[in-house]
Design a protein around this motif. Structure first.
Motif, mmCIF file in Angstrom:
data_model
loop_
_atom_site.group_PDB
_atom_site.id
_atom_site.type_symbol
_atom_site.label_atom_id
_atom_site.label_comp_id
_atom_site.label_asym_id
_atom_site.label_seq_id
_atom_site.Cartn_x
_atom_site.Cartn_y
_atom_site.Cartn_z
ATOM 1 N N GLY A 14 12.080 6.173 9.394
ATOM 2 C CA GLY A 14 11.965 6.326 8.289
ATOM 3 C C GLY A 14 12.061 5.030 6.743
ATOM 4 N N VAL A 15 11.712 3.697 7.569
ATOM 5 C CA VAL A 15 11.791 2.576 6.860
ATOM 6 C C VAL A 15 10.840 2.104 6.999
ATOM 7 N N ARG A 16 9.744 1.586 5.712
ATOM 8 C CA ARG A 16 8.356 1.082 5.848
ATOM 9 C C ARG A 16 8.617 -0.231 5.440
ATOM 10 N N ILE A 17 7.955 -0.899 6.075
ATOM 11 C CA ILE A 17 7.996 -2.692 4.934
ATOM 12 C C ILE A 17 7.917 -2.721 4.126
ATOM 13 N N ASP A 18 7.300 -1.878 2.972
ATOM 14 C CA ASP A 18 7.099 -2.109 1.949
ATOM 15 C C ASP A 18 8.781 -1.532 0.971
ATOM 16 N N ALA A 19 8.966 -0.705 1.328
ATOM 17 C CA ALA A 19 10.458 0.002 0.738
ATOM 18 C C ALA A 19 11.701 -1.575 1.476
ATOM 19 N N ILE A 20 11.189 -2.250 2.367
ATOM 20 C CA ILE A 20 11.916 -3.788 2.380
ATOM 21 C C ILE A 20 11.385 -4.090 1.008
ATOM 22 N N ALA A 21 9.955 -4.780 0.986
ATOM 23 C CA ALA A 21 9.361 -6.302 0.154
ATOM 24 C C ALA A 21 9.870 -5.678 -1.153
ATOM 25 N N ALA A 22 10.351 -3.838 -1.482
ATOM 26 C CA ALA A 22 10.583 -3.856 -3.104
ATOM 27 C C ALA A 22 11.812 -3.878 -3.542
ATOM 28 N N THR A 36 5.201 -11.759 -6.688
ATOM 29 C CA THR A 36 3.962 -10.014 -5.849
ATOM 30 C C THR A 36 4.695 -9.789 -4.932
ATOM 31 N N MET A 37 4.264 -8.225 -5.039
ATOM 32 C CA MET A 37 4.543 -7.416 -4.281
ATOM 33 C C MET A 37 4.008 -7.806 -2.164
ATOM 34 N N ASP A 38 3.165 -8.734 -2.727
ATOM 35 C CA ASP A 38 1.906 -9.315 -0.862
ATOM 36 C C ASP A 38 3.314 -10.211 -0.994
ATOM 37 N N ASP A 39 3.828 -11.008 -1.981
ATOM 38 C CA ASP A 39 4.319 -12.567 -1.201
ATOM 39 C C ASP A 39 6.333 -11.558 -0.902
ATOM 40 N N CYS A 40 6.518 -10.761 -0.880
ATOM 41 C CA CYS A 40 7.446 -10.245 -0.345
ATOM 42 C C CYS A 40 6.984 -9.290 0.731
ATOM 43 N N VAL A 41 5.598 -9.008 0.576
ATOM 44 C CA VAL A 41 5.789 -8.204 2.032
ATOM 45 C C VAL A 41 5.824 -9.514 3.067
ATOM 46 N N THR A 42 5.058 -9.928 2.937
ATOM 47 C CA THR A 42 4.592 -11.805 3.829
ATOM 48 C C THR A 42 6.147 -12.284 3.898
ATOM 49 N N SER A 43 7.251 -11.757 2.992
ATOM 50 C CA SER A 43 8.852 -12.903 4.178
ATOM 51 C C SER A 43 8.897 -11.580 4.439
ATOM 52 N N VAL A 44 9.540 -10.095 3.944
ATOM 53 C CA VAL A 44 9.750 -9.889 5.252
ATOM 54 C C VAL A 44 9.181 -9.954 6.366
ATOM 55 N N ALA A 144 17.672 -11.702 3.976
ATOM 56 C CA ALA A 144 17.245 -12.929 4.245
ATOM 57 C C ALA A 144 15.058 -13.523 3.868
ATOM 58 N N ALA A 145 15.210 -12.147 3.623
ATOM 59 C CA ALA A 145 13.439 -12.459 2.803
ATOM 60 C C ALA A 145 13.330 -12.759 1.893
ATOM 61 N N SER A 146 14.402 -12.088 0.557
ATOM 62 C CA SER A 146 14.737 -12.794 -0.319
ATOM 63 C C SER A 146 14.878 -14.166 -0.678
ATOM 64 N N ALA A 147 16.194 -14.617 0.350
ATOM 65 C CA ALA A 147 16.137 -16.349 0.805
ATOM 66 C C ALA A 147 15.389 -17.389 1.080
ATOM 67 N N ARG A 148 14.736 -16.322 1.517
ATOM 68 C CA ARG A 148 13.446 -17.108 2.108
ATOM 69 C C ARG A 148 12.878 -17.762 1.227
ATOM 70 N N ILE A 149 12.683 -16.571 -0.020
ATOM 71 C CA ILE A 149 11.884 -17.159 -1.000
ATOM 72 C C ILE A 149 12.414 -17.540 -2.092
ATOM 73 N N ALA A 150 13.284 -17.512 -2.034
ATOM 74 C CA ALA A 150 14.298 -18.654 -2.989
ATOM 75 C C ALA A 150 14.042 -20.026 -3.085
ATOM 76 N N HIS A 151 14.165 -20.046 -1.079
ATOM 77 C CA HIS A 151 14.804 -20.895 -0.580
ATOM 78 C C HIS A 151 13.299 -21.838 -0.569
ATOM 79 N N LYS A 152 11.729 -21.276 -0.830
ATOM 80 C CA LYS A 152 10.751 -21.993 -0.694
ATOM 81 C C LYS A 152 9.701 -21.789 -2.454
ATOM 82 N N ASN A 153 10.911 -21.966 -3.324
ATOM 83 C CA ASN A 153 10.537 -21.766 -4.713
ATOM 84 C C ASN A 153 9.874 -23.149 -4.844
ATOM 85 N N ILE A 154 8.931 -23.532 -4.916
ATOM 86 C CA ILE A 154 7.838 -24.798 -5.691
ATOM 87 C C ILE A 154 8.959 -25.618 -6.801
#
Length: 163
Positions: A14-22, A36-44, A144-154
């Motif tokens: 019952g877990v979708r990738i977009d639900a984690i990305a949200a 964007t949500m696409d960025d978050c989906v990519t990170s997940v 982890a996906a959130s931290a990945r985005i934080a680490h990639k913040n240019i």
């Protein structure tokens, strides 16, 4: 293991990738207005492609499913059915996922474990299935996906060096 297998396992539970990305979006949007949500989906998806993450998910989901089928030895079966608050093995397993991206993953996991937002809440409150591990594993992936985005913040602040 592969990403596709893990995605199918999550979907079966019952877990979708977009639900984690949200959840990732909610954690990072305030720091990255252009996110964007696409960025978050990519990170997940990136997190889920790591073999150690796949193995962790496989293990936790298997234990939840075995508990649902009443196939665990006692007292573990009773502990899983009760979702015993002092059990802690579920959080310990999920922390392995967060450590892939450092301390920010750990602090985000702590927040998500306490607040139980989005699909994490849904899994935790589900009464006809056992999600002792899965709610924490999803929190670990989101952290982890959130931290990945934080680490990639240019736009992260740069500090001068004497080197």
């Amino acid at each position: 293991m592969s990403y596709e297998i893990v995605e199918a396992m999550l979907a079966r539970r019952g877990v979708r990738i977009d639900a984690i990305a949200a959840i990732v979006y909610r954690l990072q949007k305030g720091y990255h207005p252009e996110l964007t949500m696409d960025d978050c989906v990519t990170s997940v998806k990136s997190v889920l492609q790591k073999r150690e993450v796949q193995y962790t998910l496989y293990t936790g989901i298997a234990l939840d499913e075995l508990a649902e089928k009443k196939l665990l030895p006692q007292p573990l079966q009773a502990i899983m059915e009760a979702d015993e608050s002092l059990y802690g093995v579920d959080e310990t397993l999920a922390l392995g996922i967060t450590h892939v991206y450092g301390m920010i993953g750990l602090t985000s996991f702590g927040y998500l474990d306490k607040e139980k937002i989005g699909v994490i809440h849904d899994l935790n409150e589900h009464t006809s299935a056992i999600h002792v591990f899965l709610d924490d594993l999803v929190a670990g992936v989101a952290a982890a996906a959130s931290a990945r985005i934080a680490h990639k913040n240019i736009k992260a602040k740069k500090y001068p060096s004497d080197l």
